[in-house]
Design an enzyme around this catalytic site. Structure first.
Site, mmCIF file in Angstrom:
data_model
loop_
_atom_site.group_PDB
_atom_site.id
_atom_site.type_symbol
_atom_site.label_atom_id
_atom_site.label_comp_id
_atom_site.label_asym_id
_atom_site.label_seq_id
_atom_site.Cartn_x
_atom_site.Cartn_y
_atom_site.Cartn_z
ATOM 1 N N GLU A 18 -23.457 24.123 6.580
ATOM 2 C CA GLU A 18 -23.726 25.544 6.316
ATOM 3 C C GLU A 18 -22.706 26.096 5.307
ATOM 4 O O GLU A 18 -22.975 27.040 4.582
ATOM 5 C CB GLU A 18 -23.690 26.356 7.619
ATOM 6 C CG GLU A 18 -24.506 27.635 7.537
ATOM 7 C CD GLU A 18 -24.627 28.384 8.850
ATOM 8 O OE1 GLU A 18 -23.611 28.904 9.336
ATOM 9 O OE2 GLU A 18 -25.743 28.464 9.398
ATOM 10 N N HIS A 31 -24.962 0.657 18.645
ATOM 11 C CA HIS A 31 -26.187 0.022 19.120
ATOM 12 C C HIS A 31 -27.421 0.749 18.612
ATOM 13 O O HIS A 31 -28.505 0.595 19.161
ATOM 14 C CB HIS A 31 -26.178 -0.037 20.649
ATOM 15 C CG HIS A 31 -25.046 -0.885 21.154
ATOM 16 N ND1 HIS A 31 -25.116 -2.259 21.197
ATOM 17 C CD2 HIS A 31 -23.800 -0.562 21.559
ATOM 18 C CE1 HIS A 31 -23.961 -2.744 21.658
ATOM 19 N NE2 HIS A 31 -23.138 -1.728 21.868
ATOM 20 N N LYS A 85 -35.791 32.922 8.406
ATOM 21 C CA LYS A 85 -35.770 34.000 9.414
ATOM 22 C C LYS A 85 -36.802 35.076 9.068
ATOM 23 O O LYS A 85 -37.522 35.575 9.906
ATOM 24 C CB LYS A 85 -34.383 34.652 9.461
ATOM 25 C CG LYS A 85 -33.310 33.798 10.094
ATOM 26 C CD LYS A 85 -32.024 34.605 10.208
ATOM 27 C CE LYS A 85 -30.857 33.736 10.583
ATOM 28 N NZ LYS A 85 -29.587 34.434 10.598
HETATM 29 O O1 F6P Z 1 -28.613 31.616 10.993
HETATM 30 C C1 F6P Z 1 -27.329 31.127 10.763
HETATM 31 C C2 F6P Z 1 -26.296 31.982 11.414
HETATM 32 O O2 F6P Z 1 -26.183 33.187 10.764
HETATM 33 C C3 F6P Z 1 -24.955 31.263 11.470
HETATM 34 O O3 F6P Z 1 -24.227 31.399 10.316
HETATM 35 C C4 F6P Z 1 -24.337 31.883 12.661
HETATM 36 O O4 F6P Z 1 -23.276 31.117 13.160
HETATM 37 C C5 F6P Z 1 -25.502 31.950 13.593
HETATM 38 O O5 F6P Z 1 -26.609 32.244 12.767
HETATM 39 C C6 F6P Z 1 -25.414 32.968 14.689
HETATM 40 O O6 F6P Z 1 -25.197 34.247 14.199
HETATM 41 P P1 F6P Z 1 -24.732 35.427 15.144
HETATM 42 O O7 F6P Z 1 -23.428 35.053 15.738
HETATM 43 O O8 F6P Z 1 -24.663 36.629 14.262
HETATM 44 O O9 F6P Z 1 -25.794 35.577 16.211
#
Ligand code: F6P
Length: 552
Positions: free
Chosen positions: A352, A383, A511
């Site tokens: 990431e 394995h 998203k």
């Molecule tokens: O979708 C990725 C992300 O934004 C990560 O960078 C982050 O760690 C995770 O989602 C959770 O985000 P949050 O802590 O804001 O729920």
């Protein structure tokens, strides 16, 4: 000047052409001091980087590259709290969370050390009350189960560390980690749990992540089924977030909201209140040791010359393989069962952070950046996928992490584990030549025809690189140091690739589309608004759903 045309890069490219055929066997044969020369120490952590396809000249040129890219300058900028996360205009200060010597740490001209300490004390106080059974549920019973609801950085770090430090954890409480919106996960997690004795930590930096919010809502409903009145929820719901208003709006008592800050990246946040499950499991004292280990690694990273600097060495050796040998993946191979979540944790930390193709000036890069990280407990991997590491066509540099001692002190098991770790690194480096293969087969009593037939399969090319971390025990301090070393390695690689390791715009699109598709699924009407594959899948799903309704 483009990176690939820069003097250090060009020199490395020319050097690669000269030494690409060199075998590590020769390098070891030529230099009896290769091991002492190509190892570095941090406390009792020994970092052995001698089993790499590098000569003194290679390292010299890699250090030139680091200097050319001003790794030292960027390092200072990070520690000083400059807004190096330029796309979000934020400093990157997870190091401030583990600063043990109290030196001021400025964000927008304001020292945040007191605020960090205050929040940590609040977290310790809560953990103490839960651990000592003085925090009671709504019906007056003590808490027996703590469920952390979070995903990504709000999940992987706490989960990995609590598993890694199991021997230090209280046996009085059970910790659970809920990160998936698949109802199987919440149902499996809650099976056997009682609302009266369960505490949920809703961990989300943004407090908007769909997965986490959905699970938090279901957890709240589950609580409400048994516990009378909204007020009883305050005994069972805690939040950790940088968006306290949203947590309060969700119904969490403001007193039970723990802060984190936007200058701590999610995947670098286990050192903050996001580490609450860790503190509940291992207690404040061990958590402080974890921080101390990380702080020692921070000091080493900030102060050691590049030539003896472990994260810098890790980063440069990685770059050597990724950008010059064309390696596209890296294996993380812990030889400690309790580190079984480390590969998943490092996957987020690395992929990431450095899975980017746009540089700091907004241009598309013309060189490879972050590799694919994968891994597994070493013995299990042996394995399963080590075949490819030994004889596959791809070069997969690997990191082995090996404790010299385990907790249960069953020497028979641990020696066998050690032997395997050491043997794998040796085998990957040495390989097996034709002569050796023939000799072995003769010793096994095979006839000459069978030997000829099998020979190509029994030769191992070797020359496959590994780094080995060998340390005394996987204790909190050592774990803290190891994690911080990886964090800084990722940072150095990001600097050299001229990318921002601290944003994650690449997670946005999925998203956004998911929320559009969710609306369509809620409407339940066949769609034509996407490509034919997505339309087809949505419409077939609706058909299956309809069939299920009719059957019911
Ligand atoms: O979708 C990725 C992300 O934004 C990560 O960078 C982050 O760690 C995770 O989602 C959770 O985000 P949050 O802590 O804001 O729920």
């Amino acid at each position: 000047m483009p990176l690939v045309e820069s003097p250090a890069w060009v020199a490395l490219q020319a050097h690669y052409e000269q030494i690409r055929g060199l075998h590590m066997r020769e390098l070891f044969a030529e230099d009896p001091d290769r091991f002492p020369r190509l190892t570095a120490r941090l406390g009792d952590i020994l970092f052995d980087y001698s089993k790499n396809r590098v000569t003194d000249k290679t390292l010299e040129l890699l250090f030139d590259l680091a200097r050319q890219c001003d790794v030292e300058g960027w390092r200072e900028r990070m520690f000083r709290g400059e807004p190096i996360n330029h796309t979000e205009h934020r400093p990157v200060l997870h190091t401030a969370l583990r600063n043990m010597d109290g030196t001021p740490c400025l964000v927008d001209g304001k020292d945040v050390t007191a605020e960090i300490r205050r929040e940590r004390e609040r977290m310790f106080d809560l953990a103490h009350r839960i651990r000592s059974c003085t925090w009671l549920g709504a019906t007056g019973e003590p808490i027996t189960d703590v469920v952390n609801i979070g995903v990504g950085g709000s999940h992987l770090g706490p989960e990995m560390v609590t598993q890694a430090l199991r021997p230090y954890a209280t046996r009085k409480l059970r910790l659970h980690f809920l990160n998936n919106i698949d109802e199987n996960h919440i149902c499996n997690t809650l099976e056997g749990l009682r609302p009266e004795t369960t505490l949920f930590i809703v961990a989300s930096k943004s407090f908007t992540t769909q997965d986490t919010m959905l699970n938090a809502e279901s957890a709240r409903e589950w609580l409400m089924q048994c516990l009378a009145g909204e007020d009883s929820l305050r005994h069972h719901l805690i939040a950790v977030t940088a968006n306290p208003e949203a947590a309060v709006a969700f119904g969490i008592d403001p007193q039970h909201v723990f802060r984190m800050w936007d200058w701590v990246g999610g995947r670098y946040s286990l050192w903050s209140s996001i580490g609450l499950p860790i503190v509940i499991a291992i207690g404040p004292e061990h958590f402080m040791h974890l921080l101390e280990g990380a702080w020692l690694a921070d000091r080493h990273f900030r102060e050691a010359p590049l030539e003896r600097n472990i994260p810098v060495l890790m980063a440069l050796i990685g770059i050597w393989y990724i950008n010059f040998f064309g390696a596209r993946s890296i294996a993380i191979l812990p030889y400690d069962q309790n580190l079984h979540r480390l590969p998943a944790y490092l996957q987020q930390a690395d992929m990431e952070s450095n899975g980017k193709s746009c540089d700091r000036e907004g241009r598309e890069v013309d060189y490879h950046t972050g590799p694919v990280l994968f891994g597994e407990i070493g013995i299990a991997g042996q394995h399963a996928f080590y075949q490819l590491l030994h004889q596959g066509t791809a070069m997969v540099p690997a990191d082995l992490l090996v404790p010299a001692r385990n907790f249960r002190c069953i020497a028979r098991h641990h020696r066998a584990l050690m032997a395997n770790a050491l043997a794998q690194a040796e085998a990957l480096m040495r390989g097996r030549t034709e002569e050796e293969a023939i000799e072995e087969m003769r010793a096994e009593g095979l006839d000459e025809e069978r030997i000829r037939e099998l020979l190509p399969y029994r030769v191992f090319p070797g020359n496959r690189p590994t780094n080995t971390f060998l340390f005394h025990t996987l204790d909190p301090k050592t774990l803290g140091s190891l994690i911080a070393l990886y964090e800084h390695k990722i940072f150095v690689q990001g600097v050299i690739w001229n990318i921002n390791s601290f944003d994650q715009w690449g997670v946005e699109l999925g998203k956004k589309l998911a929320s559009n598709i969710l609306e369509e699924l809620n409407e339940g009407v066949p769609v034509q608004s996407h490509d034919s594959s997505t339309n087809g899948l949505i419409n077939y799903y609706l058909e299956l759903r309809q069939r299920q309704v009719e059957r019911a």
